[in-house]
Design a protein around this motif. Structure first.
Motif, PDB file in Angstrom:
ATOM      1  N   HIS A 169      44.171  97.781 -19.454  1.00  0.00           N
ATOM      2  CA  HIS A 169      42.947  98.431 -18.978  1.00  0.00           C
ATOM      3  C   HIS A 169      41.756  97.795 -19.681  1.00  0.00           C
ATOM      4  O   HIS A 169      41.604  97.934 -20.905  1.00  0.00           O
ATOM      5  CB  HIS A 169      42.997  99.938 -19.237  1.00  0.00           C
ATOM      6  N   LEU A 170      40.940  97.069 -18.923  1.00  0.00           N
ATOM      7  CA  LEU A 170      39.746  96.421 -19.450  1.00  0.00           C
ATOM      8  C   LEU A 170      38.538  97.313 -19.177  1.00  0.00           C
ATOM      9  O   LEU A 170      38.213  97.588 -18.019  1.00  0.00           O
ATOM     10  CB  LEU A 170      39.537  95.056 -18.787  1.00  0.00           C
ATOM     11  N   GLY A 233      49.745  98.018 -21.063  1.00  0.00           N
ATOM     12  CA  GLY A 233      49.485  99.361 -21.563  1.00  0.00           C
ATOM     13  C   GLY A 233      48.365  99.447 -22.575  1.00  0.00           C
ATOM     14  O   GLY A 233      48.064 100.539 -23.071  1.00  0.00           O
ATOM     15  N   ALA A 234      47.719  98.332 -22.890  1.00  0.00           N
ATOM     16  CA  ALA A 234      46.666  98.326 -23.901  1.00  0.00           C
ATOM     17  C   ALA A 234      45.304  98.654 -23.291  1.00  0.00           C
ATOM     18  O   ALA A 234      45.074  98.468 -22.087  1.00  0.00           O
ATOM     19  CB  ALA A 234      46.604  96.960 -24.579  1.00  0.00           C
ATOM     20  N   ILE A 235      44.407  99.149 -24.132  1.00  0.00           N
ATOM     21  CA  ILE A 235      43.004  99.358 -23.760  1.00  0.00           C
ATOM     22  C   ILE A 235      42.185  98.291 -24.468  1.00  0.00           C
ATOM     23  O   ILE A 235      42.269  98.130 -25.695  1.00  0.00           O
ATOM     24  CB  ILE A 235      42.512 100.760 -24.151  1.00  0.00           C
ATOM     25  N   ILE A 236      41.425  97.547 -23.689  1.00  0.00           N
ATOM     26  CA  ILE A 236      40.610  96.442 -24.219  1.00  0.00           C
ATOM     27  C   ILE A 236      39.162  96.705 -23.848  1.00  0.00           C
ATOM     28  O   ILE A 236      38.845  96.954 -22.684  1.00  0.00           O
ATOM     29  CB  ILE A 236      41.059  95.088 -23.639  1.00  0.00           C
ATOM     30  N   LEU A 237      38.275  96.655 -24.832  1.00  0.00           N
ATOM     31  CA  LEU A 237      36.840  96.819 -24.592  1.00  0.00           C
ATOM     32  C   LEU A 237      36.158  95.464 -24.665  1.00  0.00           C
ATOM     33  O   LEU A 237      36.461  94.652 -25.546  1.00  0.00           O
ATOM     34  CB  LEU A 237      36.225  97.762 -25.616  1.00  0.00           C
ATOM     35  N   ALA A 238      35.225  95.242 -23.749  1.00  0.00           N
ATOM     36  CA  ALA A 238      34.501  93.971 -23.698  1.00  0.00           C
ATOM     37  C   ALA A 238      33.144  94.192 -23.054  1.00  0.00           C
ATOM     38  O   ALA A 238      32.953  95.148 -22.294  1.00  0.00           O
ATOM     39  CB  ALA A 238      35.298  92.946 -22.886  1.00  0.00           C
ATOM     40  N   PRO A 254      45.047  93.346 -14.764  1.00  0.00           N
ATOM     41  CA  PRO A 254      44.208  94.351 -15.430  1.00  0.00           C
ATOM     42  C   PRO A 254      43.585  95.370 -14.482  1.00  0.00           C
ATOM     43  O   PRO A 254      43.220  95.056 -13.343  1.00  0.00           O
ATOM     44  CB  PRO A 254      43.122  93.498 -16.094  1.00  0.00           C
ATOM     45  N   VAL A 255      43.464  96.591 -14.977  1.00  0.00           N
ATOM     46  CA  VAL A 255      42.661  97.623 -14.324  1.00  0.00           C
ATOM     47  C   VAL A 255      41.242  97.450 -14.856  1.00  0.00           C
ATOM     48  O   VAL A 255      40.992  97.614 -16.053  1.00  0.00           O
ATOM     49  CB  VAL A 255      43.184  99.033 -14.643  1.00  0.00           C
ATOM     50  N   ILE A 256      40.313  97.091 -13.984  1.00  0.00           N
ATOM     51  CA  ILE A 256      38.930  96.872 -14.406  1.00  0.00           C
ATOM     52  C   ILE A 256      38.187  98.201 -14.383  1.00  0.00           C
ATOM     53  O   ILE A 256      38.142  98.903 -13.372  1.00  0.00           O
ATOM     54  CB  ILE A 256      38.220  95.853 -13.498  1.00  0.00           C
ATOM     55  N   SER A 257      37.606  98.541 -15.517  1.00  0.00           N
ATOM     56  CA  SER A 257      36.863  99.779 -15.670  1.00  0.00           C
ATOM     57  C   SER A 257      35.480  99.451 -16.231  1.00  0.00           C
ATOM     58  O   SER A 257      35.251  98.353 -16.737  1.00  0.00           O
ATOM     59  CB  SER A 257      37.625 100.733 -16.602  1.00  0.00           C
ATOM     60  N   GLU A 275      37.672  99.093 -10.585  1.00  0.00           N
ATOM     61  CA  GLU A 275      38.733  99.921 -10.026  1.00  0.00           C
ATOM     62  C   GLU A 275      38.694 101.333 -10.586  1.00  0.00           C
ATOM     63  O   GLU A 275      39.009 102.299  -9.895  1.00  0.00           O
ATOM     64  CB  GLU A 275      40.093  99.286 -10.337  1.00  0.00           C
ATOM     65  N   LEU A 276      38.296 101.460 -11.856  1.00  0.00           N
ATOM     66  CA  LEU A 276      38.274 102.765 -12.520  1.00  0.00           C
ATOM     67  C   LEU A 276      36.884 103.000 -13.119  1.00  0.00           C
ATOM     68  O   LEU A 276      36.630 102.667 -14.274  1.00  0.00           O
ATOM     69  CB  LEU A 276      39.342 102.823 -13.613  1.00  0.00           C
TER      70      LEU A 276
END
Length: 335
Positions: A169-170, A233-238, A254-257, A275-276
């Protein structure tokens, strides 16, 4: 309000105080500037002298280098500058953010900068300051903008992580304020797993930690860790700009948030390929804006950098004096 001219006037450089000979959040380099917070559309380098909170001065030095100004002064208590008294009060926007109160013969003006009344564990909470003139932002000044509970948005993110354990999850989050707030919201929700961050967020996250903001286990996401599946399953902030680069391709499906108040507008989410969408804002929404004007009850409200027409109409309908400043150069949520 006293009959004297108000302490502030508008000039091409921005809001100017003649009695103190300084500007507040000027749009271009000036001899003396008072800065509300460290976002780039409010805090610019090149001023002769800068007064701000200690944290804002630190953040400006991190972003622009130690020589971002010829002289710096930490805002503490009430300070007299020329013919006015100046004080800084928490704005609840980002770490170090402040409202600037200017008191002179023409009354008390509060320049809010950017602010929110929603609790934010990454900075000091907004503080109401009585004034004759309120200078307020209008980023989300339309009745449609009613931001949800940010913790509910984090629940959406965690539910998606649970539903798609094979996908990374980005989360797009601005480097100053939003990234640290999202991390704090995740920790408040009980998420104690490592959170991976883009290198562009590292310096400011480190500074928050040094200031006592407990961000938990943060790890770099810019260093290859083997196979793409390692980030499942990771959460990545950018920063949002990173999503258009090849950097984002290292993550598995990736799920783009994106965390922003603008994610309430579906067209904006689609344009960014989100996407999110996570509706998490560090600005007042419509109910908070009208509540602030009602509670502070200023003799006059000045509206700047945002959607001015609706709030001006609301003031008119409620028999409140208001006017637009129409300052050009501020972004809605700067990256």
């Amino acid at each position: 309000m006293p009959p004297n001219p108000p302490p502030l006037i508008t000039r091409p450089e921005g809001l100017y105080c003649p009695d103190g000979d300084f500007y507040v959040d000027p749009l271009r380099p000036v001899p003396r500037a008072l800065i509300t917070h460290g976002h780039a559309d409010h805090a610019r380098a090149g001023h002769g002298a800068v007064m701000a909170t200690r944290q804002t001065l630190d953040i400006m030095a991190l972003r622009y280098g130690a020589d971002f100004t010829q002289s710096r002064q930490v805002a503490e208590g009430v300070c007299r500058i020329g013919g006015v008294e100046v004080s800084f009060h928490p704005a609840g926007h980002v770490l170090g953010s402040a409202q600037v109160c200017i008191a002179g013969p023409g009354g008390r003006v509060v320049v809010t900068g950017d602010y929110t009344r929603t609790p934010n564990a990454a900075c000091a909470p907004w503080e109401p300051v009585a004034c004759d003139i309120l200078v307020t932002e209008a980023t989300f000044a339309l009745p449609v903008f009613r931001h949800p509970d940010p913790q509910d948005e984090i629940t959406k993110l965690l539910s998606s992580v649970a539903a798609f354990p094979d996908r990374a999850h980005l989360v797009g989050a601005y480097a100053l304020g939003k990234a640290q707030r999202v991390i704090m919201l995740l920790r408040a929700a009980g998420y104690d797993a490592p959170i991976y961050i883009h290198g562009a967020l590292q310096k400011l996250c480190d500074y928050h930690i040094a200031q006592g903001i407990a961000l938990g286990d943060l790890r770099p996401a810019t260093v290859a860790r083997g196979k793409k599946g390692d980030f499942a399953g990771a959460i990545i902030l950018a920063p949002p700009s990173a999503f258009a680069a090849t950097w984002a391709q290292r993550f598995p499906d990736p799920v783009i948030s994106f965390a922003s108040g603008w994610m309430m507008v579906r067209a904006r989410a689609r344009q960014r390929g989100v996407e999110l969408p996570l509706v998490i804002s560090d600005h007042v929404d419509w109910p908070q804006l009208t509540q602030t004007i009602t509670e502070l009850d200023p003799a006059e409200t000045w509206v700047t950098h945002g959607r001015e027409d609706a709030i001006l109409r609301w003031c008119e309908m409620h028999q409140r004096k208001a006017r637009p400043l129409r300052l050009v150069g501020y972004e809605d949520e700067p990256e």
